[in-house]
Design an enzyme around this catalytic site. Structure first.
Site, PDB file in Angstrom:
ATOM      1  CD  GLU A   1      -7.478   3.584   5.447  1.00 31.93           C
ATOM      2  OE1 GLU A   1      -6.854   4.136   6.460  1.00 31.93           O
ATOM      3  OE2 GLU A   1      -6.941   2.898   4.667  1.00 31.93           O
TER       4      GLU A   1
ATOM      5  CE  LYS B   1      -3.738   2.070   2.790  1.00 28.13           C
ATOM      6  NZ  LYS B   1      -4.782   1.696   3.577  1.00 28.13           N
TER       7      LYS B   1
ATOM      8  CG  ASP C   1      -6.040   4.377  11.354  1.00 28.87           C
ATOM      9  OD1 ASP C   1      -5.391   3.134  12.069  1.00 28.87           O
ATOM     10  OD2 ASP C   1      -6.677   4.015  10.407  1.00 28.87           O
TER      11      ASP C   1
HETATM   12  P1  ADP Z   1      -2.933  -1.656   9.174  1.00 31.45           P
HETATM   13  O1  ADP Z   1      -3.984  -0.641   9.422  1.00 31.45           O
HETATM   14  O2  ADP Z   1      -1.767  -0.872   9.402  1.00 31.45           O
HETATM   15  O3  ADP Z   1      -3.114  -2.741   8.408  1.00 31.45           O
HETATM   16  P2  ADP Z   1      -3.948  -2.741  11.904  1.00 31.45           P
HETATM   17  O4  ADP Z   1      -5.120  -1.896  12.213  1.00 31.45           O
HETATM   18  O5  ADP Z   1      -4.393  -4.232  11.490  1.00 31.45           O
HETATM   19  O6  ADP Z   1      -2.924  -2.270  10.731  1.00 31.45           O
HETATM   20  O7  ADP Z   1      -2.790  -2.856  13.101  1.00 31.45           O
HETATM   21  C1  ADP Z   1      -1.832  -3.857  13.091  1.00 31.45           C
HETATM   22  C2  ADP Z   1      -1.086  -3.625  14.215  1.00 31.45           C
HETATM   23  O8  ADP Z   1      -1.774  -3.885  15.562  1.00 31.45           O
HETATM   24  C3  ADP Z   1       0.223  -4.455  14.402  1.00 31.45           C
HETATM   25  O9  ADP Z   1       1.157  -3.628  14.971  1.00 31.45           O
HETATM   26  C4  ADP Z   1      -0.405  -5.483  15.472  1.00 31.45           C
HETATM   27  O10 ADP Z   1       0.804  -6.057  16.277  1.00 31.45           O
HETATM   28  C5  ADP Z   1      -1.096  -4.465  16.390  1.00 31.45           C
HETATM   29  N1  ADP Z   1      -1.937  -5.371  17.410  1.00 31.45           N
HETATM   30  C6  ADP Z   1      -3.131  -6.102  17.118  1.00 31.45           C
HETATM   31  N2  ADP Z   1      -3.599  -6.678  18.226  1.00 31.45           N
HETATM   32  C7  ADP Z   1      -2.783  -5.950  19.156  1.00 31.45           C
HETATM   33  C8  ADP Z   1      -3.173  -6.117  20.621  1.00 31.45           C
HETATM   34  N3  ADP Z   1      -4.019  -6.935  21.139  1.00 31.45           N
HETATM   35  N4  ADP Z   1      -2.347  -5.350  21.315  1.00 31.45           N
HETATM   36  C9  ADP Z   1      -1.373  -4.486  20.766  1.00 31.45           C
HETATM   37  N5  ADP Z   1      -1.159  -4.412  19.630  1.00 31.45           N
HETATM   38  C10 ADP Z   1      -2.087  -5.128  18.811  1.00 31.45           C
HETATM   39 MG    MG Z   2      -5.774   0.560   8.959  1.00 31.66          MG
END
Ligand code: ADP
Ligand code: MG
Length: 629
Positions: free
Chosen positions: A187, A87, A209
């Site tokens: 988003e 992305k 975010d």
């Molecule tokens: P993106 O929008 O960049 O695709 P996400 O919203 O899926 O990403 O966020 C991914 C991040 O969230 C990763 O760094 C992951 O380790 C973190 N994450 C997911 N679950 C947890 C949790 N339970 N505690 C802390 N961090 C978390």
């Molecule tokens: Mg995201």
């Protein structure tokens, strides 16, 4: 016998009418697909029950393609053929990214639309659009399997700051994946929809975010179904990954304390330990301590325990780092925390308690966290998709977004005339009439620009095209109507039409690569800061254009009708013309104005004589009653 379920009236259309539509969060780290069933938005899971699909695509030695968890697991073994965070490269050129930070073999290809970044893999040269299409294909297959039918379309989300090129690239990826894009949705807007804020009373909301590798803050104003993005800010290199790295470094420090000698880790051990660090971080969200155990390739056993308290101390600076862009966004929007009605938490990393506490403390209110922060964008997109597919009543409000930067075109003197101001609600069409600069001009070059500044050189060039076949006319008498249209996805098309002859030219703006978030912010900020100097620059450019067109007109008149003047008069006019030219050269708008006025005065008599001469020429040899005054 199990009871059959019947939905509430109005909550679900009859099965034969219900169209299958999904919302897709195409994320940097993780992607998701959601749909509305029986009036409720829910995430569609894969065969193993996973909600998330890691946004990782691997081109396999056997010619196959893996997407998701299996590809993610192979990242350290096969880094050059396993693409993560595609992305970040969407709609970009090589000069937009820091190549040294990436393991890939980048190449840049020139196409009709400009430079485009691509990645060389064992499966050949792949564009970020093709790579993202693999993620979308996987989600499409997941959705069609679990919904048992073909999708009519999808709403795909993009960051609010995505520009035209990045939005277009996202649409292209969807088309490649065989998805019909109902709408691209910002988003933060999708997150607000998931919380039903579009049905809530009007107000200003903050969307915070924090994802895997990016931090985005958006301030949305909500009024009558229209979401206005008041400000966006963020840090494109700050996210959950940074918290992993802090744990990783800490674990290595512990090991160094035990071992006398510092042995650097190889790439595979680094990846392994980073994965352990991420697991520990996620564990610490709900537990007081985490154990990190790992056997390195040297045979060394690493075994350390990290407490929540230690983790908070290690990551305190990262938490505070998110507040600077937050403050900036508030300042840009001219708001204080008292103006904020609610704060929506988005992104997996906002699960961390220290983030929630810090946000609550900063905004002096509890942020909204009852929906899973990593699902909320997809859930909102699904709600919007359901509406767009026509599964809801006719009176359902459609969401509207706004454009982040003004759009305009270049006029004489290198100035930008804004046609659509920033923050206009989409879709929008605006037209304005322009005219020719020279006598007999038959073509006009249309230069489309984006930005807040007054001068072309300070804005971003989006496209150029030409309108040809304008009937020759006196300068200033042709009427060229230029129309800008931005559709609901934020994509721009521009057309120009000469009103008398109806000749027309148009272009769909598809720039080759996009602006970075910082560039957009810089353009916005320098626009605000530079208002005064821009005003002066505009005054000067306008004065020059006026002066030059007067000089050109007088040159033509002298060429044709110098016999109406005596030598002394010609000399006087020439003197004023030279003075004006000198002033244009010196570049002070006030002095140019004065010299223009002086030249106008000096040529008044000449203009009157030319008028008389042309009238007597017209009358020559004709009866008075033949002449129509
Ligand atoms: P993106 O929008 O960049 O695709 P996400 O919203 O899926 O990403 O966020 C991914 C991040 O969230 C990763 O760094 C992951 O380790 C973190 N994450 C997911 N679950 C947890 C949790 N339970 N505690 C802390 N961090 C978390
Ligand atoms: Mg995201």
């Amino acid at each position: 016998m199990a009871l059959l379920q019947i939905s509430e009236p109005g909550q679900s259309a009859a099965p034969h009418q219900h169209k299958l539509a999904v919302g897709i969060d195409l994320g940097t780290t993780n992607s998701l697909v959601a749909t509305v069933r029986s009036g409720l938005s829910s995430i569609l899971v894969d065969e193993d029950g996973h909600n998330l699909l890691p946004s990782v695509v691997r081109y396999m030695p056997d010619g196959g393609i893996e997407v998701g968890y299996s590809a993610q697991a192979a990242q350290s073994q096969d880094p050059t053929n396993t693409v993560v965070s595609a992305k970040r490269f969407m709609g970009r050129g090589l000069k937009d990214i820091d190549v040294s930070q990436q393991p890939y073999h980048f190449i840049e290809t020139k196409s009709a639309s400009g430079e485009m970044l691509q990645i060389e893999t064992r499966a050949g040269i792949k564009s970020p659009v093709e790579i993202s299409a693999e993620i979308l294909k996987t989600l499409k297959a997941r959705a069609e399997k679990s919904l048992g039918g073909e999708l009519v379309g999808a709403v795909i989300t993009v960051p609010a700051y995505f520009d035209d090129a990045q939005r277009q690239a996202t649409k292209d990826a969807a088309r490649l994946a065989g998805l019909n894009v109902l709408r691209l949705l910002n988003e933060p807007t999708a997150a607000a929809v998931a919380y039903g804020l579009d049905n809530a009373s009007e107000g200003i909301y903050v969307i915070y975010d924090l994802g895997g590798g990016t931090f985005d803050i958006s301030i949305l104003k909500l009024a009558k179904g229209v979401f206005e993005v008041l400000a966006t800010n963020g840090d494109s290199a700050l996210g959950g990954d940074d918290f992993d790295r802090r744990i990783f470094c800490w674990a290595l420090d512990q090991r160094l304390a035990e071992q006398s000698k510092c042995t650097p880790l190889n790439a595979q051990d680094t990846r392994l330990l980073l994965t352990k660090a991420r697991e520990a971080k996620e564990w610490l969200t709900d537990h007081a301590s985490a154990q990190i155990t790992s056997v390195l390739s040297t045979g060394e056993l690493l075994n350390v325990t990290l407490s929540t308290k230690q983790f908070n101390e290690l990551t305190q600076t990262l938490v505070t780092k998110t507040l600077a862009p937050t403050k900036k966004a508030l300042r840009d929007a001219g708001l204080t925390i008292e103006d904020i009605k609610g704060v929506v938490m988005v992104g997996g990393a906002t699960r961390m308690p220290q983030i929630r506490l810090s946000v609550a403390d900063f905004f002096k209110q509890t942020p909204l966290t009852n929906l899973d922060p990593d699902k909320v964008v997809a859930l909102g997109a699904a709600i919007q998709a359901n509406t767009l597919a026509g599964n809801k009543g006719d009176n359902e409000l459609l969401l509207l977004d706004v454009i982040p930067l003004s759009l305009g075109l270049e006029t004489m003197g290198g100035l930008v005339e804004k046609i659509i101001p920033r923050n206009s609600t989409l879709p929008i069409t605006r037209a304005q009439e322009f005219t020719t600069f020279k006598d007999g001009q038959t073509a006009m070059s249309i230069h489309v620009l984006q930005g807040e500044r007054e001068l072309v050189t300070d804005c971003r060039s989006l496209a150029r095209f030409e309108l040809r076949g304008i009937p020759p006319m006196v300068a200033g008498s042709a009427r060229i109507r230029v129309t800008f249209t931005v559709d609901a996805d934020g994509l721009l098309s521009v057309s120009a039409r000469e009103v008398a002859s109806n000749v027309e030219a148009n272009i769909v703006v598809k720039p080759s690569y996009g602006l970075s978030e910082e560039q957009i912010l810089n353009m916005l900020q320098s626009g605000f800061g530079a208002a005064e100097s821009d005003k002066q620059a505009r005054a000067l450019a306008e004065a020059k254009v006026d002066a030059e067109s007067l000089l050109a007109a007088i040159e033509i008149a002298l060429e044709k009708d110098s016999d109406l003047l005596n030598a002394q008069e010609i000399q006087a006019i020439r003197g004023k013309m030279d003075a004006l030219r000198a002033n244009i050269h010196a570049g002070a708008s006030h002095a140019i104005h004065e010299a223009t006025e002086a030249l106008n005065l000096a040529t008044e008599e000449f203009a009157a004589r030319r008028m008389d001469a042309s009238v007597s020429h017209a009358l020559a040899g004709k009866n008075l009653d033949e002449v129509n005054f």
